[in-house]
Design a protein around this motif. Structure first.
Motif, PDB file in Angstrom:
ATOM      1  N   ALA A 271       0.834  -1.210   0.000  1.00  0.00           N
ATOM      2  CA  ALA A 271       0.000   0.000   0.000  1.00  0.00           C
ATOM      3  C   ALA A 271       0.862   1.251   0.000  1.00  0.00           C
ATOM      4  N   PHE A 272       0.455   2.216  -0.783  1.00  0.00           N
ATOM      5  CA  PHE A 272       1.064   3.551  -0.800  1.00  0.00           C
ATOM      6  C   PHE A 272       0.155   4.471   0.006  1.00  0.00           C
ATOM      7  N   MET A 273       0.686   5.074   1.053  1.00  0.00           N
ATOM      8  CA  MET A 273      -0.140   5.927   1.900  1.00  0.00           C
ATOM      9  C   MET A 273       0.602   7.223   2.217  1.00  0.00           C
ATOM     10  N   PRO A 274       0.003   8.368   1.898  1.00  0.00           N
ATOM     11  CA  PRO A 274       0.606   9.655   2.248  1.00  0.00           C
ATOM     12  C   PRO A 274       0.236  10.053   3.674  1.00  0.00           C
ATOM     13  N   LEU A 275       0.663  11.237   4.069  1.00  0.00           N
ATOM     14  CA  LEU A 275       0.198  11.855   5.309  1.00  0.00           C
ATOM     15  C   LEU A 275      -1.114  12.553   4.979  1.00  0.00           C
ATOM     16  N   TYR A 276      -2.222  12.019   5.495  1.00  0.00           N
ATOM     17  CA  TYR A 276      -3.532  12.562   5.144  1.00  0.00           C
ATOM     18  C   TYR A 276      -3.736  13.961   5.718  1.00  0.00           C
ATOM     19  N   HIS A 277      -4.368  14.815   4.918  1.00  0.00           N
ATOM     20  CA  HIS A 277      -4.733  16.152   5.389  1.00  0.00           C
ATOM     21  C   HIS A 277      -6.149  16.469   4.938  1.00  0.00           C
ATOM     22  N   TYR A 278      -7.010  16.718   5.915  1.00  0.00           N
ATOM     23  CA  TYR A 278      -8.378  17.176   5.656  1.00  0.00           C
ATOM     24  C   TYR A 278      -8.506  18.570   6.250  1.00  0.00           C
ATOM     25  N   PRO A 279      -8.529  19.619   5.431  1.00  0.00           N
ATOM     26  CA  PRO A 279      -8.642  20.982   5.963  1.00  0.00           C
ATOM     27  C   PRO A 279      -9.987  21.205   6.654  1.00  0.00           C
ATOM     28  N   ALA A 280     -10.001  22.110   7.608  1.00  0.00           N
ATOM     29  CA  ALA A 280     -11.257  22.513   8.235  1.00  0.00           C
ATOM     30  C   ALA A 280     -12.185  23.104   7.176  1.00  0.00           C
ATOM     31  N   ALA A 281     -13.499  22.904   7.359  1.00  0.00           N
ATOM     32  CA  ALA A 281     -14.447  23.360   6.330  1.00  0.00           C
ATOM     33  C   ALA A 281     -15.814  23.639   6.946  1.00  0.00           C
ATOM     34  N   LYS A 282     -16.608  24.441   6.246  1.00  0.00           N
ATOM     35  CA  LYS A 282     -18.004  24.691   6.579  1.00  0.00           C
ATOM     36  C   LYS A 282     -18.873  23.997   5.532  1.00  0.00           C
ATOM     37  N   HIS A 283     -20.047  23.523   5.961  1.00  0.00           N
ATOM     38  CA  HIS A 283     -20.934  22.800   5.048  1.00  0.00           C
ATOM     39  C   HIS A 283     -22.357  23.346   5.164  1.00  0.00           C
ATOM     40  N   GLN A 284     -23.072  23.265   4.067  1.00  0.00           N
ATOM     41  CA  GLN A 284     -24.442  23.771   4.006  1.00  0.00           C
ATOM     42  C   GLN A 284     -25.437  22.667   4.357  1.00  0.00           C
ATOM     43  N   PRO A 285     -26.629  23.043   4.857  1.00  0.00           N
ATOM     44  CA  PRO A 285     -27.673  22.034   5.103  1.00  0.00           C
ATOM     45  C   PRO A 285     -27.959  21.244   3.824  1.00  0.00           C
ATOM     46  N   GLY A 286     -28.053  19.954   3.951  1.00  0.00           N
ATOM     47  CA  GLY A 286     -28.311  19.101   2.799  1.00  0.00           C
ATOM     48  C   GLY A 286     -27.064  18.587   2.116  1.00  0.00           C
ATOM     49  N   ASP A 287     -25.871  19.103   2.489  1.00  0.00           N
ATOM     50  CA  ASP A 287     -24.632  18.591   1.900  1.00  0.00           C
ATOM     51  C   ASP A 287     -24.440  17.124   2.300  1.00  0.00           C
ATOM     52  N   MET A 288     -23.973  16.328   1.360  1.00  0.00           N
ATOM     53  CA  MET A 288     -23.729  14.905   1.604  1.00  0.00           C
ATOM     54  C   MET A 288     -22.260  14.595   1.374  1.00  0.00           C
ATOM     55  N   ARG A 289     -21.786  13.579   2.027  1.00  0.00           N
ATOM     56  CA  ARG A 289     -20.396  13.134   1.893  1.00  0.00           C
ATOM     57  C   ARG A 289     -20.383  11.731   1.311  1.00  0.00           C
ATOM     58  N   LYS A 290     -19.659  11.545   0.243  1.00  0.00           N
ATOM     59  CA  LYS A 290     -19.504  10.217  -0.342  1.00  0.00           C
ATOM     60  C   LYS A 290     -18.476   9.434   0.478  1.00  0.00           C
ATOM     61  N   VAL A 291     -18.764   8.167   0.708  1.00  0.00           N
ATOM     62  CA  VAL A 291     -17.886   7.321   1.522  1.00  0.00           C
ATOM     63  C   VAL A 291     -17.278   6.237   0.638  1.00  0.00           C
ATOM     64  N   TYR A 292     -15.948   6.158   0.656  1.00  0.00           N
ATOM     65  CA  TYR A 292     -15.212   5.146  -0.097  1.00  0.00           C
ATOM     66  C   TYR A 292     -14.421   4.291   0.890  1.00  0.00           C
ATOM     67  N   GLU A 293     -14.434   2.996   0.679  1.00  0.00           N
ATOM     68  CA  GLU A 293     -13.696   2.118   1.577  1.00  0.00           C
ATOM     69  C   GLU A 293     -12.218   2.481   1.563  1.00  0.00           C
ATOM     70  N   TRP A 294     -11.644   2.655   2.741  1.00  0.00           N
ATOM     71  CA  TRP A 294     -10.269   3.126   2.874  1.00  0.00           C
ATOM     72  C   TRP A 294      -9.277   2.180   2.197  1.00  0.00           C
ATOM     73  N   ASP A 295      -9.448   0.890   2.375  1.00  0.00           N
ATOM     74  CA  ASP A 295      -8.484  -0.074   1.850  1.00  0.00           C
ATOM     75  C   ASP A 295      -8.533  -0.222   0.334  1.00  0.00           C
ATOM     76  N   THR A 296      -9.730  -0.116  -0.271  1.00  0.00           N
ATOM     77  CA  THR A 296      -9.893  -0.461  -1.685  1.00  0.00           C
ATOM     78  C   THR A 296     -10.362   0.691  -2.565  1.00  0.00           C
ATOM     79  N   ASN A 297     -10.831   1.775  -1.948  1.00  0.00           N
ATOM     80  CA  ASN A 297     -11.453   2.903  -2.651  1.00  0.00           C
ATOM     81  C   ASN A 297     -12.793   2.533  -3.283  1.00  0.00           C
ATOM     82  N   LYS A 298     -13.398   1.454  -2.834  1.00  0.00           N
ATOM     83  CA  LYS A 298     -14.727   1.061  -3.305  1.00  0.00           C
ATOM     84  C   LYS A 298     -15.780   2.039  -2.771  1.00  0.00           C
ATOM     85  N   TYR A 299     -16.664   2.479  -3.620  1.00  0.00           N
ATOM     86  CA  TYR A 299     -17.729   3.393  -3.194  1.00  0.00           C
ATOM     87  C   TYR A 299     -18.759   2.620  -2.378  1.00  0.00           C
ATOM     88  N   LEU A 300     -19.077   3.149  -1.186  1.00  0.00           N
ATOM     89  CA  LEU A 300     -20.013   2.464  -0.292  1.00  0.00           C
ATOM     90  C   LEU A 300     -21.352   3.182  -0.171  1.00  0.00           C
TER      91      LEU A 300
END
Length: 570
Positions: free
Chosen positions: A46-75
């Motif tokens: 596995a190739f793994m970088p140092l993950y960075h998720y910047p702080a953020a604001k989100h609007q009502p109704g915003d959705m987050r797509k989830v991908y399996e960490w190991d395989t990148n499969k969309y869940l």
């Protein structure tokens, strides 16, 4: 005690993707009052970088797509929250850290309909939690709402004040067997204790009076972290933790006798020898005598006494202690890797994968130490309540096996990461000279096969970098604390962290060039006291040294070949 080489009696081999190690140190068990969590992300290929998720604001109704960490499969996707926090690696701007090790458990408990896998659960939670307790609430509610896609997992969940161990499994895809979607238990590690987990469920009995059971909603109200009274040994669990085991026919005893891992992930030979032995090795470093648990860690004796979940260390634990522990190969223990020829001519303290191998139809095993070549990255997370959060959380990061790299300081509130740790321009099949994963692996893979010959050169550079970071830390943090605002501190520590990353990869490139010159063709070029290669009086390189076989290996070679290689007397 002689190291055993026996027929492997179990077929429960760990998934190669998730064979990791975590250590936990409470704030009163550390030398400087830090809470520590360590993690080896041991993932073959596995190739793994140092993950960075910047702080953020989100609007009502915003959705987050989830991908399996190991395989990148969309869940699937989940609802966003109004605000998410800055995350560096496995630590966030509020000094919350989450690590994990996968133990698998009963296969029928995996919920194929779940949306959240263990990796996504970590990074989603880090973006939403301000404390370890809030993280526990978020993690358990997320998987209950959306379903838990992964196998059984042990999580380290910590902040600047306390640390918890959380074990979680799904309840399978069939809701007729359980309306709830997970079974879990979380235990607070005492402030003066250390704990560890390494791919084997470690929580046994927790309802027998040793822990104070509390509801999540009452946790802060009844047991404040910074209250006047010491926090007792607390325990949280899902309401169905015993009921589900009874429904499935896996437990029919008394309430107080229920053991989480006995019901859901009982340790077998592999769970003990490959996994619990790593926990044993960590505890053994901080115990006057931990030999009573050797039979359990060896995995052979059926009724051997299991290790405790945590111990009180015999001394206060330092950052350097944790570096050393993460670099452990069972040296000086019954599991040491120097008692056979498995390490090759140059006594490498690593063994080729997989963990088992066959000879003449029988299956044998290799020891699995804490330090292992398949580590994609390793960290030591340091969290301190004595400092503002933008300074208190230092995430010590290495993009390879912890034994083969220096732990570089990355503060958890920084707003960018060094290019070398970012993954830019590289992936698991794309080499880049600007990427720490590939440069560090390049050096490591030069050293592995000629370990006893070449490792001292790597160790000298590694240790000098570690020591330089230690010397600078008080000075840098004092400068940061002297600044007027959190924003100024974050900007300064961002520049510092990125500078240290840049310097690290530059030093590692120099090391790579030095190694290929010094040890080319299995000889050794001599150096002067300043580390410069010596020259002869005509300007060429000085005569090389030819070290030949290490003595122990030469004797074994003669033992196996008899007189075949003996030079006849004149």
């Amino acid at each position: 005690m002689k190291r055993y080489i026996i027929l492997l009696l179990t077929c429960c081999i760990l998934s190669p993707i998730c064979a990791c190690t975590n250590f936990i140190v409470g704030k009163n068990a550390s030398k400087d009052g830090s809470v520590f969590v360590t993690y080896n992300a041991d993932s073959y290929g596995a190739f793994m970088p140092l993950y960075h998720y910047p702080a953020a604001k989100h609007q009502p109704g915003d959705m987050r797509k989830v991908y399996e960490w190991d395989t990148n499969k969309y869940l699937g996707e989940i609802a966003e929250v109004p605000e998410t926090y800055n995350v560096i690696g496995n630590s966030n701007e509020w000094q919350v850290t989450i690590g994990e090790t996968t133990f698998g458990g009963r296969h029928e408990m995996t919920d194929s309909t779940g949306i959240i896998d263990y990796g996504s659960l970590i990074y989603i939670t880090l973006q939403r939690a301000k404390t370890a307790r809030e993280a526990l609430q978020i993690m358990t509610s997320l998987v209950e709402q959306y379903g838990y896609y992964s196998e059984g997992e042990t999580f380290s969940v910590a902040d600047k004040d306390e640390a918890w161990m959380l074990e979680m499994m799904g309840c399978g895809p069939d809701r007729s067997k359980s309306p709830e979607r997970t079974v879990w238990v979380a235990i607070r590690i005492p402030d003066n204790a250390i704990a560890a987990h390494a791919n084997q469920s470690r929580i046994t009995q927790f309802l027998d009076g040793r822990y104070t059971k509390v509801k999540m909603k009452d946790l802060m109200k009844k047991y404040p972290v910074n209250g006047k009274k010491p926090v007792p040994n607390l325990m949280l669990c899902s309401d169905n933790v015993i009921r589900y085991a009874r429904t499935m026919g896996w437990f029919d005893g008394k309430y107080a006798d229920f053991s989480y891992n006995a019901a859901y992930a009982a340790p077998d030979f592999s769970g003990r020898r490959y996994c619990e032995a790593r926990v044993w090795s960590f505890f053994n470093r901080f115990s006057d005598d931990f030999s009573r648990y050797v039979p359990y860690a060896q995995g052979i004796e059926k009724g051997a006494e299991p290790m405790p979940l945590w111990i009180i260390p015999n001394r206060l634990v330092s950052l350097q202690d944790l570096r050393d522990a993460m670099r452990d190969h069972y040296e000086g223990t019954p599991f040491a890797l120097d008692s056979d020829i498995g390490g090759g001519i140059f006594e490498m303290p690593y063994r080729p994968s997989p963990l088992s191998f066959k000879v003449d139809g029988k299956e044998y095993f290799n020891e699995r130490p804490i330090s292992t070549f398949q580590t994609a990255w390793s960290f030591i997370s340091q969290m301190r309540s004595s400092m503002p959060r933008e300074v208190g959380a230092c995430f010590w990061f290495g993009n390879d096996d912890g034994n083969m790299v220096a732990y570089t300081p990355m503060y958890s509130a920084i707003t960018r990461v060094p290019k070398c740790f970012s993954g830019e321009g590289a992936d698991d099949i794309t080499f880049s000279m600007d990427n720490a994963f590939w440069v560090c692996n390049w050096v490591s893979n030069m050293v592995y096969p000629r370990y006893s010959m070449m490792f001292p050169s790597l160790k000298s550079v590694r240790d000098s970098l570690d020591a330089s970071y230690d010397r600078l830390q008080p000075e840098i943090e004092a400068k940061a604390l002297a600044l007027a605002t959190p924003e100024e501190r974050i900007a300064m520590l961002t520049d510092y962290s990125c500078k240290k990353g840049d310097e690290m990869i530059a030093r590692w490139k120099k090391l790579a060039c030095h190694l290929i010159v010094k040890y080319n063709d299995m000889v050794v070029r001599p150096e002067d006291e300043n580390g410069n290669f010596k020259r002869n009086k005509f300007g060429g390189g000085a005569r090389v040294q030819r070290p030949g076989y290490p003595e122990r290996y030469a004797k074994e070679l003669v033992k196996q070949t008899g007189t075949d290689l003996l030079i006849p007397a004149e």
